[in-house]
Design a protein around this motif. Structure first.
Motif, PDB file in Angstrom:
ATOM      1  N   ILE A 239      58.115 -22.876  -9.154  1.00 45.64           N
ATOM      2  CA  ILE A 239      57.048 -22.332  -8.302  1.00 45.64           C
ATOM      3  C   ILE A 239      56.009 -23.415  -8.029  1.00 45.64           C
ATOM      4  O   ILE A 239      55.540 -23.609  -6.904  1.00 45.64           O
ATOM      5  CB  ILE A 239      56.391 -21.108  -8.983  1.00 45.64           C
ATOM      6  N   PHE A 240      55.672 -24.138  -9.093  1.00 40.79           N
ATOM      7  CA  PHE A 240      54.707 -25.230  -9.021  1.00 40.79           C
ATOM      8  C   PHE A 240      55.128 -26.227  -7.945  1.00 40.79           C
ATOM      9  O   PHE A 240      54.315 -26.681  -7.134  1.00 40.79           O
ATOM     10  CB  PHE A 240      54.699 -25.902 -10.407  1.00 40.79           C
ATOM     11  N   LEU A 241      56.419 -26.576  -7.954  1.00 40.12           N
ATOM     12  CA  LEU A 241      56.931 -27.548  -6.998  1.00 40.12           C
ATOM     13  C   LEU A 241      56.817 -27.033  -5.568  1.00 40.12           C
ATOM     14  O   LEU A 241      56.401 -27.756  -4.664  1.00 40.12           O
ATOM     15  CB  LEU A 241      58.383 -27.874  -7.336  1.00 40.12           C
ATOM     16  N   ARG A 242      57.189 -25.776  -5.338  1.00 41.83           N
ATOM     17  CA  ARG A 242      57.144 -25.229  -3.977  1.00 41.83           C
ATOM     18  C   ARG A 242      55.708 -25.117  -3.464  1.00 41.83           C
ATOM     19  O   ARG A 242      55.451 -25.319  -2.288  1.00 41.83           O
ATOM     20  CB  ARG A 242      57.832 -23.861  -3.950  1.00 41.83           C
ATOM     21  N   LEU A 243      54.787 -24.792  -4.376  1.00 41.16           N
ATOM     22  CA  LEU A 243      53.391 -24.637  -3.975  1.00 41.16           C
ATOM     23  C   LEU A 243      52.734 -25.971  -3.654  1.00 41.16           C
ATOM     24  O   LEU A 243      51.705 -26.007  -2.983  1.00 41.16           O
ATOM     25  CB  LEU A 243      52.598 -23.936  -5.084  1.00 41.16           C
ATOM     26  N   THR A 244      53.301 -27.062  -4.157  1.00 41.24           N
ATOM     27  CA  THR A 244      52.671 -28.370  -3.989  1.00 41.24           C
ATOM     28  C   THR A 244      53.557 -29.304  -3.172  1.00 41.24           C
ATOM     29  O   THR A 244      53.608 -30.506  -3.429  1.00 41.24           O
ATOM     30  CB  THR A 244      52.380 -28.996  -5.371  1.00 41.24           C
ATOM     31  N   SER A 245      54.247 -28.749  -2.170  1.00 36.99           N
ATOM     32  CA  SER A 245      55.195 -29.537  -1.386  1.00 36.99           C
ATOM     33  C   SER A 245      54.507 -30.565  -0.490  1.00 36.99           C
ATOM     34  O   SER A 245      55.134 -31.514  -0.034  1.00 36.99           O
ATOM     35  CB  SER A 245      56.071 -28.616  -0.539  1.00 36.99           C
ATOM     36  N   THR A 246      53.214 -30.376  -0.187  1.00 34.08           N
ATOM     37  CA  THR A 246      52.457 -31.365   0.585  1.00 34.08           C
ATOM     38  C   THR A 246      51.184 -31.694  -0.190  1.00 34.08           C
ATOM     39  O   THR A 246      50.800 -30.999  -1.141  1.00 34.08           O
ATOM     40  CB  THR A 246      52.069 -30.834   1.969  1.00 34.08           C
ATOM     41  N   ARG A 247      50.512 -32.743   0.236  1.00 35.61           N
ATOM     42  CA  ARG A 247      49.290 -33.163  -0.442  1.00 35.61           C
ATOM     43  C   ARG A 247      48.218 -32.082  -0.372  1.00 35.61           C
ATOM     44  O   ARG A 247      47.534 -31.797  -1.358  1.00 35.61           O
ATOM     45  CB  ARG A 247      48.789 -34.456   0.200  1.00 35.61           C
ATOM     46  N   TRP A 248      48.061 -31.463   0.819  1.00 36.00           N
ATOM     47  CA  TRP A 248      47.007 -30.460   0.980  1.00 36.00           C
ATOM     48  C   TRP A 248      47.328 -29.186   0.198  1.00 36.00           C
ATOM     49  O   TRP A 248      46.433 -28.559  -0.362  1.00 36.00           O
ATOM     50  CB  TRP A 248      46.802 -30.146   2.465  1.00 36.00           C
ATOM     51  N   ARG A 249      48.598 -28.818   0.152  1.00 36.49           N
ATOM     52  CA  ARG A 249      48.969 -27.658  -0.656  1.00 36.49           C
ATOM     53  C   ARG A 249      48.765 -27.954  -2.134  1.00 36.49           C
ATOM     54  O   ARG A 249      48.361 -27.079  -2.906  1.00 36.49           O
ATOM     55  CB  ARG A 249      50.424 -27.273  -0.377  1.00 36.49           C
TER      56      ARG A 249
ATOM     57  N   ALA B  60      46.459 -29.876  -3.357  1.00 40.47           N
ATOM     58  CA  ALA B  60      45.018 -29.780  -3.594  1.00 40.47           C
ATOM     59  C   ALA B  60      44.572 -28.315  -3.666  1.00 40.47           C
ATOM     60  O   ALA B  60      43.810 -27.923  -4.555  1.00 40.47           O
ATOM     61  CB  ALA B  60      44.272 -30.511  -2.479  1.00 40.47           C
ATOM     62  N   TRP B  61      45.045 -27.498  -2.712  1.00 45.69           N
ATOM     63  CA  TRP B  61      44.655 -26.089  -2.656  1.00 45.69           C
ATOM     64  C   TRP B  61      45.077 -25.344  -3.916  1.00 45.69           C
ATOM     65  O   TRP B  61      44.270 -24.669  -4.560  1.00 45.69           O
ATOM     66  CB  TRP B  61      45.263 -25.449  -1.408  1.00 45.69           C
ATOM     67  N   TRP B  62      46.349 -25.481  -4.290  1.00 44.63           N
ATOM     68  CA  TRP B  62      46.833 -24.768  -5.469  1.00 44.63           C
ATOM     69  C   TRP B  62      46.341 -25.405  -6.761  1.00 44.63           C
ATOM     70  O   TRP B  62      46.232 -24.726  -7.780  1.00 44.63           O
ATOM     71  CB  TRP B  62      48.358 -24.691  -5.442  1.00 44.63           C
TER      72      TRP B  62
ATOM     73  N   LEU C 130      46.621 -32.848  -7.018  1.00 43.31           N
ATOM     74  CA  LEU C 130      46.491 -31.578  -7.746  1.00 43.31           C
ATOM     75  C   LEU C 130      45.437 -31.690  -8.850  1.00 43.31           C
ATOM     76  O   LEU C 130      44.570 -30.821  -9.002  1.00 43.31           O
ATOM     77  CB  LEU C 130      47.843 -31.180  -8.320  1.00 43.31           C
ATOM     78  N   LEU C 131      45.508 -32.770  -9.635  1.00 38.75           N
ATOM     79  CA  LEU C 131      44.536 -32.949 -10.718  1.00 38.75           C
ATOM     80  C   LEU C 131      43.120 -33.090 -10.166  1.00 38.75           C
ATOM     81  O   LEU C 131      42.161 -32.546 -10.731  1.00 38.75           O
ATOM     82  CB  LEU C 131      44.901 -34.194 -11.534  1.00 38.75           C
ATOM     83  N   ASN C 132      42.987 -33.824  -9.076  1.00 43.64           N
ATOM     84  CA  ASN C 132      41.663 -34.054  -8.492  1.00 43.64           C
ATOM     85  C   ASN C 132      40.984 -32.739  -8.131  1.00 43.64           C
ATOM     86  O   ASN C 132      39.810 -32.513  -8.468  1.00 43.64           O
ATOM     87  CB  ASN C 132      41.813 -34.942  -7.257  1.00 43.64           C
ATOM     88  N   TRP C 133      41.741 -31.816  -7.493  1.00 43.93           N
ATOM     89  CA  TRP C 133      41.136 -30.557  -7.056  1.00 43.93           C
ATOM     90  C   TRP C 133      41.153 -29.471  -8.118  1.00 43.93           C
ATOM     91  O   TRP C 133      40.488 -28.437  -7.961  1.00 43.93           O
ATOM     92  CB  TRP C 133      41.834 -30.067  -5.793  1.00 43.93           C
ATOM     93  N   SER C 134      41.885 -29.694  -9.199  1.00 43.53           N
ATOM     94  CA  SER C 134      41.860 -28.701 -10.273  1.00 43.53           C
ATOM     95  C   SER C 134      40.514 -28.701 -10.999  1.00 43.53           C
ATOM     96  O   SER C 134      40.106 -27.680 -11.559  1.00 43.53           O
ATOM     97  CB  SER C 134      42.977 -28.979 -11.283  1.00 43.53           C
TER      98      SER C 134
END
Length: 542
Positions: free
Chosen positions: A42-52, A54-56, A91-95
């Motif tokens: 799920i993690f992989l599908r949610l983060t398929s692009t840079r903006w996704r 960041a969002w997730w 992902l880490l930056n926006w988490s």
């Protein structure tokens, strides 16, 4: 009377801290189980692009509420090859801004909601209902305990303002901004929780025991302390996992390097900046401090965002992956290959062959090397990483509706993976010791190890070739009562006659370990035999 009151307040504060830290432990325990390979997918599908990503990343940070947890989750996904380093950085930056949301919940009147959460989740958790959702239920129960502990701290921490001596201590910190900053940082490291220290800071500020500027500086110190916690927890990491951890460390340093100087520009230069902005909100002091904490993360994230690419490349140069890091990652498996179960199982078999190659590396270690233990540890860590990745794909297949033959293959490969795990653990614990023993003993001790090595290499050759003749030879050599075991026991008897009692005990331990290893090698050979017979059986049925 004052002593009794102090004793009463400290008791409830300790209770709040106890509930808080137990809540963190329960959350961490169940979060690790929830972050299995299904969540990784799920993690992989949610983060398929840079903006996704960041969002997730923001919302995953809001759920986990701890930078350390999101860091280790990201390390797990990146190490298994399911996410590229660049997206992991986003992902880490926006988490980090996401982890700031907890404080906003704490300043809302949620006491009744939290009471129901602890009561309902706690009762269901205690009786194990429902069974399938136990980890999610445990996570919610842990969150309830965490909030209960923090609210208890909030309720009773304000009572410290009634003590004259405490007011004097807090008055002495007025204007001591660097001292407050250091105190916030150190308390965060000691308490292992930035949110707890921020809440204490808010309580003191609401009670009038700490000024707005001092509270703001304490929050800056807390955020630096949070990055130091990650640094301490990941000191032994290396390669790509170290890069992910150090990004979080540098995140705190960059935020501090930006906002602390701006603080002094505002205070000493009279330039309206963060503190002035907080005053314009016209809300409660607790909300202002929650906004200040969020502002720290938002500013830092915004500054880092255009630098994510260069920072990722710099981290790769500063903390380069070790030469054997690729050995810990799948070479044949690829993301979402579980959509084609038969193909995925073939690839899993190929990856398991690589586990056999890792075992052979133990046997190739030079017994005269001064770095025998370090080399063995490197093989152990890479084997563990690859095994976890393979296990993740098997877990994805287990949760699918598969044909009977395919389900049987999943079970066979899972069983073989367990054998590899047991073998590798025994190799790691015993092969370096056996090599040293063979090096410093006479020829009988050498023959003791050589007999095992011959059997191990025969089985590992069968793993690599998969040929029926090689598998049959492996079964013959490792079978119960085989000549190999007889030679091992005889070698021990000959060596023990010439050895001192202490050396005899040491040799006996090695012989016992070698016999366990040969038994496990025989189990592996039998698993290979069953796998090689499967296509033949299918043809016969046809």
């Amino acid at each position: 009377m004052e002593a009794d009151s102090l004793f009463f307040i400290i008791g409830y504060i300790l209770a709040g801290l106890g509930l808080f830290f137990v809540g963190i432990q329960i959350i961490d325990q169940h979060l690790k189980r929830l972050t299995g390979c299904r969540l990784h997918g799920i993690f992989l599908r949610l983060t398929s692009t840079r903006w996704r990503a960041a969002w997730w990343g923001f919302w995953i940070g809001a759920i986990t509420q701890t930078a350390a947890a999101i860091t280790f989750l990201t390390i797990s996904v990146v190490s298994s090859g399911l996410m590229k380093r660049q997206r992991a950085i986003s992902l880490l930056n926006w988490s980090n801004p996401g982890t700031c949301l907890l404080i906003f919940f704490l300043v809302l009147p949620l006491n009744l909601f939290i009471a129901y959460l602890v009561g309902v989740a706690g009762i269901l958790y205690a009786f194990g209902v429902p069974r399938r959702g136990r980890d999610l239920l445990g996570f919610l129960f842990g969150m309830g305990l965490l909030f209960t502990g923090l609210l208890t701290l909030q309720d009773y921490g304000e009572d410290f303002q009634n003590f004259t001596w405490f007011r004097h201590i807090m008055e002495a910190t007025a204007g001591q901004y660097l001292l407050v900053f250091i105190a916030g940082c150190l308390l965060t490291v000691v308490a292992q929780s930035g949110n707890a220290v921020i809440l204490v800071t808010i309580v003191l500020a609401q009670a009038g025991l700490m000024g707005r500027l001092e509270a703001l500086m304490a929050i800056y110190g807390v955020n630096l302390g949070a990055s130091l916690i990650t640094h301490l927890l990941t000191l032994r990491l290396k390669g790509t996992p170290k890069q992910m951890a150090m990004f979080q460390v540098y995140y705190g340093w960059i935020g501090t390097a930006i906002l602390v100087p701006l603080f002094f520009v505002e205070v000493w230069g009279g330039v309206p900046l963060v503190a002035a902005f907080l005053e314009t909100l016209s809300t409660s002091l607790s909300t202002e401090m929650a906004v200040a904490n969020l502002l720290y993360c938002v500013v830092t994230t915004a500054v880092i965002m255009p630098l994510e690419g260069p920072l990722a490349r710099w981290l790769n140069r500063a903390y380069p992956p070790p030469l054997d890091e690729d050995a810990s990652r799948p070479k044949f498996l690829y993301p979402r290959c579980e959509a084609q179960p038969e193909t995925c199982l073939d690839l899993i078999g190929m990856e398991q062959t690589r586990l056999g190659e890792q075992l052979a590396r133990y046997l190739r270690m030079d017994p005269h090397s001064n770095f025998l233990a370090e080399e063995a540890r490197g093989i152990h860590e890479s084997s563990q990483g690859l095994r976890r990745a393979i296990d993740g794909y098997l877990e994805l297949l287990v949760h699918q509706s598969l044909a009977a033959d395919t389900t049987h293959r999943v079970g066979t490969l899972s069983e073989r993976l367990d054998i590899y795990a047991s073998l590798e653990e025994e190799f790691y614990k015993n092969i370096p010791r056996a090599k040293l023993l063979a090096r410093r003993r006479d020829t009988s001790a050498g023959r003791l190890y050589e007999g095992f090595e011959a059997a191990a290499l025969t089985v590992l050759d069968a793993v690599e070739t998969g040929e029926p003749d090689d598998i049959a030879l492996a079964l013959l050599i490792t079978g119960d009562g085989s000549e190999t075991l007889s030679r091992l026991r005889q070698g021990f008897i000959e060596t023990a006659r010439e050895a001192a009692p202490r050396e005899q005990a040491e040799l006996l331990q090695v012989v016992a370990a070698v016999e366990r290893l040969i038994w496990l090698l025989n189990s592996l050979a039998r698993s290979l035999e069953h796998a090689s017979a499967r296509p033949v059986d299918r043809e016969a049925d046809d």
